[in-house]
Design an enzyme around this catalytic site. Sequence first.
Site, short mmCIF file in Angstrom:
data_model
loop_
_atom_site.label_atom_id
_atom_site.label_comp_id
_atom_site.label_asym_id
_atom_site.label_seq_id
_atom_site.Cartn_x
_atom_site.Cartn_y
_atom_site.Cartn_z
N HIS A 14 -0.84 -1.24 2.56
CA HIS A 14 1.09 -1.74 1.97
C HIS A 14 0.64 -0.87 1.40
CE1 HIS A 14 2.11 -5.70 -0.01
NE2 HIS A 14 2.96 -4.49 -1.35
N HIS A 16 4.24 1.44 -1.34
CA HIS A 16 5.47 1.26 -1.34
C HIS A 16 5.46 3.12 -1.74
CE1 HIS A 16 6.52 -3.16 -2.17
NE2 HIS A 16 4.64 -2.76 -2.83
N LEU A 17 6.76 3.26 -0.95
CA LEU A 17 6.81 4.26 -0.79
C LEU A 17 8.32 5.14 -1.62
CD1 LEU A 17 5.82 6.46 2.47
CD2 LEU A 17 4.50 6.26 -0.08
N ARG A 18 8.84 3.90 -2.19
CA ARG A 18 10.96 4.19 -2.62
C ARG A 18 11.33 5.42 -1.66
NH1 ARG A 18 8.87 -0.23 -4.82
NH2 ARG A 18 7.24 0.01 -7.10
N ASN A 42 11.21 -2.97 0.58
CA ASN A 42 11.64 -3.44 -0.83
C ASN A 42 12.66 -2.25 -1.83
OD1 ASN A 42 9.43 -2.51 -2.22
ND2 ASN A 42 9.32 -3.95 -3.63
N LYS A 99 7.89 -7.88 6.98
CA LYS A 99 7.75 -8.93 5.43
C LYS A 99 8.57 -9.73 4.67
CE LYS A 99 5.37 -8.50 1.96
NZ LYS A 99 4.93 -7.63 0.78
N HIS A 136 4.27 -12.20 1.30
CA HIS A 136 3.48 -11.68 -0.32
C HIS A 136 3.84 -13.22 -1.05
CE1 HIS A 136 4.45 -10.22 -4.72
NE2 HIS A 136 4.33 -11.48 -4.45
N HIS A 174 -2.40 -8.36 -0.29
CA HIS A 174 -2.94 -8.66 -1.65
C HIS A 174 -3.52 -9.63 -2.37
CE1 HIS A 174 1.32 -9.98 -2.24
NE2 HIS A 174 1.61 -8.48 -2.60
N LEU A 219 2.50 -8.04 -9.09
CA LEU A 219 1.83 -8.90 -9.09
C LEU A 219 1.37 -8.54 -7.51
CD1 LEU A 219 5.82 -10.13 -10.27
CD2 LEU A 219 3.85 -10.98 -10.68
N ASP A 247 -1.17 -1.94 -2.03
CA ASP A 247 -0.31 -1.95 -2.92
C ASP A 247 0.52 -0.94 -4.13
OD1 ASP A 247 2.29 -3.61 -3.73
OD2 ASP A 247 1.23 -5.01 -4.86
N HIS A 251 6.23 3.06 -10.23
CA HIS A 251 7.47 2.93 -11.62
C HIS A 251 7.32 4.39 -12.06
CE1 HIS A 251 8.91 -1.00 -10.02
NE2 HIS A 251 7.10 -1.56 -9.98
N ALA A 263 6.30 -4.39 -12.24
CA ALA A 263 5.16 -5.25 -11.63
C ALA A 263 4.88 -3.63 -10.85
CB ALA A 263 5.42 -6.46 -11.26
O1 DOR Z 1 3.17 -5.33 -8.61
C1 DOR Z 1 4.13 -5.67 -7.61
N1 DOR Z 1 4.96 -4.09 -7.67
N2 DOR Z 1 3.87 -6.21 -6.90
C2 DOR Z 1 4.52 -6.26 -5.76
O2 DOR Z 1 4.85 -7.88 -4.79
C3 DOR Z 1 5.80 -5.55 -5.40
C4 DOR Z 1 5.76 -3.87 -6.32
C5 DOR Z 1 7.20 -2.97 -6.75
O3 DOR Z 1 7.51 -2.96 -5.69
O4 DOR Z 1 7.02 -2.78 -7.67
ZN ZN Z 2 3.96 -4.64 -2.44
#
Ligand code: DOR
Ligand code: ZN
Length: 348
Positions: A14, A16-18, A42, A99, A136, A174, A219, A247, A251, A263
């Site tokens: 899990h 996030h690479l943006r 996302n 997802k 999620h 998560h 989150l 996860d 940011h 988050a």
């Molecule tokens: O903390 C989190 N950040 N939980 C998520 O479900 C999404 C993620 C994000 O994309 O920043």
């Molecule tokens: Zn996530």
Amino acid sequence: MTRTLTLTRPDDFHLHLRDGAMLQGIAPESARDFARAIIMPNLVPPVVTGTQAAAYRTRIMEAIGEADFTPLMTLYLTEASDPADIIAAHKSGLITAVKLYPAGATTNSDAGVGSFEKVRATLDAMAEAGVPLCVHGEVTDPAVDIFDREAVFIDRVLDPIRRATPGLKVIMEHVTTADAVAYVQSTASGLAATITTHHLVINRNHILVGGIKPHYYCLPVAKRENHRLALVEAAVSGDPRFFLGTDSAPHSDDAKECACGCAGCFTATNTMPILAEVFERENALERLEPFVAHHGADFYALKRNAGTLVLERQDQPVTFPAKVDTGAGPVTVFDPGFAVHWRVAPTN
Ligand code: DOR
Ligand code: ZN
């Protein structure tokens, strides 16, 4: 004396690479230690179609360059998702999973699912074709306290979905509660859970006591200590239904350190050393390899990785960079709040 631990190269189930400058800056942080990762869809706009996943995959490969890293793509489930497109993308090997974000549950989840009835046919088609669903697991009902949203989701949403679509392979992402651990343990097959690095380390006091700590806010939000202890117990237990999904969710600092901070905890840089410390404290170092490199691959029916990763224990605490600088701004690296004695051995 330096102690070493040689593991099958790990996977992150899990991540996030943006996109854009953030992707360029943070992709090497995961590619350094991990062989593969399940890539969250996302983005803005979300990765909904096979065509979008193929284009995103290309951008990730460009950001990774020469590193030996395979992104395992996912599609973002919407009420308008086309089951035929999902099945074709899975069959061709382009995507590994789909997802499900309840609409409004977290970062960039507005296009997620509001009515679960509207995705029933898609879930049936996925079960039939063997496409795994990553979930999620939080309700968005404003009447439900944020600390209860995962436990309520199990009863109100997840269990009904699994009963209605028995063949569906589900990964509860998560997990943060003893309730989720118990639910996963109660099932015979078809359900597994990822556990993050940060939820093994922090409870809700770490976020709130002595001043609000935005870099510990994610989150699902971290819960009470008894829940963290349940997660640690599950992670070190050797139960194949639990495996690593960091996860790691970068940011930029200005998006975290403000009146309405985003988050996400960014753990890609130091996850493996922190996990070694956590497992060592539990006298369970021999269970680290299955947690990070065997259970997830087996559940997803992927081949285990061939390469290895070597961890070294130092007598003195190891230091990690406080931030990773990206073209989208600095990103603060997760601070576990305790001394870490492990590092990933340099490869040359
Ligand atoms: O903390 C989190 N950040 N939980 C998520 O479900 C999404 C993620 C994000 O994309 O920043
Ligand atoms: Zn996530």
